[in-house]
Design a protein around this motif. Structure first.
Motif, short mmCIF file in Angstrom:
data_model
loop_
_atom_site.label_atom_id
_atom_site.label_comp_id
_atom_site.label_asym_id
_atom_site.label_seq_id
_atom_site.Cartn_x
_atom_site.Cartn_y
_atom_site.Cartn_z
N THR A 111 0.84 -1.21 0.00
CA THR A 111 0.00 0.00 0.00
C THR A 111 0.87 1.26 0.00
O THR A 111 0.56 2.23 -0.67
N ASP A 113 -6.37 -0.85 -4.59
CA ASP A 113 -5.83 -1.49 -3.40
C ASP A 113 -6.84 -2.51 -2.89
O ASP A 113 -7.91 -2.14 -2.43
N GLU A 114 -6.48 -3.78 -2.99
CA GLU A 114 -7.34 -4.87 -2.51
C GLU A 114 -8.78 -4.72 -2.99
O GLU A 114 -9.71 -4.67 -2.18
MG LIG Z 1 -2.21 -2.68 2.21
#
Ligand SMILES: [Mg+2]
Ligand SMILES: Nc1ncnc2c1ncn2[C@@H]1O[C@H](COP(=O)(O)OP(=O)(O)OP(=O)(O)O)[C@@H](O)[C@H]1O
Lengths: 379, 232
Positions: free
Chosen positions: B50, B171-172
């Motif tokens: 991240t 992100d995810e």
């Molecule tokens: Mg992360």
């Protein structure tokens, strides 16, 4: 982006209403308490304000306000009359004797004795009867509120009797008088009678009322009277202010109202500020997303200010609306008459709300501007 | 620099904190993201994925090293220029969707266009068209709370695409979704986002969707230690 800001604001109903009510409540309290305060202060000047025939009040040099007077002498009256620039000068009696109704009900009343010949100082707004009837023996004109005190639940009518210092007096007229500070009934009679009712012959002249000659300013004539007689001569508005200032300096009234207004301001600021700040904090993730997406700090500041000002505007409108509704609803209640929402107070409250709103949004703006947009990726 | 490279990182480091509590999260990342491809960034929790994504997106400044995005060295941009650069060139998809709850689906999608200064009605019309082609034509006026997780992520996907950015970072994007929904979101991402002139960078844990990747970069304790090319 403005509509986004507004939708964010109104999206959470409960919080939005909480904010609006905090502002509304504090606006109402500030405006209401200030209005009552100003109303009370204006009441202290009612008898000055109601006498419109003369522009100048002459009194003992030590006089501080209208309700405490040291009597003048007939000689004083003649000296005032002798001052050049005085068109005419007449005597005025002001005292607080006790009046009694036939059923035993009694009250102190504000008794104004006006010049026998000219009736200068007599009430201007007669509701019933005629001023000319004051020339009858033992006659008085009483104000509406006073009539209702002595004769509750009766329609306004003339011919009733009261007793004052063993004199049986007759009500020959009913007038409208501005509400007095002490809520006493107000009565008018001729000077010679007033002196009789009170039971003192000598040195009963409270004031000399003066009309300046045409072509001279009131200040100029006041100055001449003071120089010639050593008495204090004041324009009516100056005398009214002097009276108001006396009450402000010498009573707890301004302090106590001031405290309420301050509390309203502080509570308004703290509650609105805190609610608004919490609102911003809870939306921090959303502001973070907007920052990541590319909304500039300037834009976000604008959004928060818009939110704050919308809340301020709605809250203020509600608060001021409630306040004027209150005064509208109580207008006809005798002891609440004369209290109004002054435009100066509406304006002052607007300034205070502006202050609350700016303060409340500053903290939020700071928080959002220092926010790292990278928080959007944190869970 | 190769014209097919969207992002290039050279010896990128990122430290958090000061003095004693200083931690090195990125320890010299060398990494490229190519146009026309979907690149996955995978690795253990805490390995710095991240953080790297944030640095590439311009949301965090690198401590050292050079990050070039779409030919633009990020270091040379002022704060304001960075914001403008992001709003023109980047699209974001987050794990928690991060939709604005008070806005309808169409309004949410319109936000990047509004940020660029497009008039409201035009922005919403454009957003509605895109949502319709993503299969949400019936839910344009629904609020996020009235949508399922998969639908919300599709709205978020539309928001990342609506202004036609050249780099999309996610992100995810599937880890808040069940397997089937996750796959359908990835399918939409693969078919709508991947274009010859656009790069897609996806950080994920979710091995169930690895088969969507063209390249997979493995991150380990602050560096990229392995890159796999996938044969599709
Ligand atoms: Mg992360
Ligand atoms: N703002 C910050 N301040 C201090 N430390 C941070 C900060 N952001 C991240 N870290 C630390 O950096 C390390 C890497 O974090 P990062 O979120 O990049 O990992 P990740 O690979 O995305 O992990 P995950 O798979 O759990 O999301 C973690 O140890 C984290 O605690």
């Amino acid at each position: 982006m403005n509509f986004v800001a507004l939708k964010m604001l109104t999206g959470d109903r409960a919080k939005f209403l909480g904010l609006v009510f905090a502002i509304a409540f504090s606006s109402f309290l500030m405006a209401h308490q200030s209005s009552i305060f100003c109303g009370l202060m204006i009441r202290t000047t009612s008898q000055i304000k109601d006498i419109t025939d003369a522009d100048i009040w002459v009194m003992d040099p030590e006089t501080q306000y209208i309700d405490e007077v040291k009597a003048l002498t007939d000689n004083d009256l003649y000296r005032v009359r002798g001052v050049s620039g005085v068109e005419w000068a007449v005597k005025l009696f002001k005292g607080v004797p006790r009046a009694k109704a036939d059923d035993g009900k009694f009250r102190n009343v504000i008794l104004l004795g006006v010049d026998d010949a000219s009736l200068v100082g007599a009430p201007r707004r007669m509701l019933l009867g005629s001023l000319a009837d004051l020339r009858q023996p033992d006659s008085v004109v009483i104000d509406r509120a006073g009539f209702y005190f002595f004769f509750p639940n009766q329609p306004l009518s003339i011919g009733q009797h009261l007793e004052m210092n063993d004199h049986r007096i007759t009500i020959v007229g009913i007038c409208e008088a501005s509400a007095p500070f002490g809520t006493f009934p107000v009565m008018f009679t001729r000077y010679s009678q007033a002196v009789n009712f009170v039971g003192r012959e000598r040195n009963s002249m409270s004031f000399v009322l003066v009309k300046p000659a045409a072509g001279l300013t009131t200040e100029e004539v006041c100055l001449r009277i003071t120089q010639a007689t050593g008495l204090k001569a004041l324009e009516s508005t100056d005398f009214a202010w002097k009276t108001v200032l006396y009450y402000i300096r010498n009573t707890g009234i301004p302090v106590n109202f001031g405290i309420t207004v301050m509390i309203a301001l502080i509570v308004g600021t703290v509650v609105a500020g805190q609610t608004f700040y919490i609102f911003t904090i809870e939306n921090l993730k959303q502001f973070g997303a907007l920052k990541a997406i590319g909304v500039t700090n300037l834009r976000i500041t604008g959004m928060i200010l818009l939110q704050a000002f919308v809340v301020g505007f709605i809250g203020y409108s509600l608060g001021i609306g409630m306040c004027s509704l209150f005064f509208d609803l109580t207008r006809d209640i005798v002891h609440l008459r004369g209290f109004v929402l002054l435009w100066q107070i509406a304006g002052g409250t607007a300034v205070a709300v502006f202050f609350i709103v700016v303060l409340a949004s500053l903290m939020s703006i700071r928080r959002v501007l220092t926010l790292e947009p990278a928080v959007v990726f944190r869970g | 620099m190769d014209a097919s490279v969207a992002v290039s990182c050279r010896s990128v480091t990122k430290d958090f904190g000061q003095g004693e509590s200083r931690t090195k999260v990125l320890r010299g990342v060398d990494f490229e993201v190519n146009l026309g491809q979907m690149t996955f960034l995978v690795g253990e929790s805490g390995s710095g994925k991240t953080t790297l994504l944030s640095v590439i997106a311009g949301l965090l400044d690198a401590t050292a090293g050079e990050v070039v995005v779409l030919g633009q060295p990020l270091k040379r941009l002022s704060n304001h220029q960075q914001v403008v650069f992001r709003r023109t060139n980047l699209g974001f998809v987050f794990q928690q969707f991060n939709l604005l709850p008070a806005l309808t689906a169409a309004e949410n999608v319109a936000v990047p266009l509004l940020a660029q200064g497009l008039p409201r009605l035009r922005a919403i019309a454009k957003a509605s068209d895109l949502l319709t082609s993503l299969g949400l034509g019936q839910r344009l006026n629904a609020f996020p709370s009235q949508l399922s997780g998969g639908q919300q992520q599709r709205v978020a996907l539309a928001r990342a695409l609506v202004h036609e950015p050249r780099l999309i970072v996610c992100d995810e994007p599937t880890s808040a979704l069940d397997a089937a929904t996750g796959r359908s979101v990835m399918e939409l991402l693969a078919s709508f986002a991947v274009r010859p002139d656009r790069a897609v960078l996806v950080v994920t844990h979710d091995s169930r969707v690895f088969d969507f990747a063209d390249r997979i970069a493995h991150m380990n304790d602050g560096i990229i230690d392995r890159i796999e090319q996938q044969q599709n």
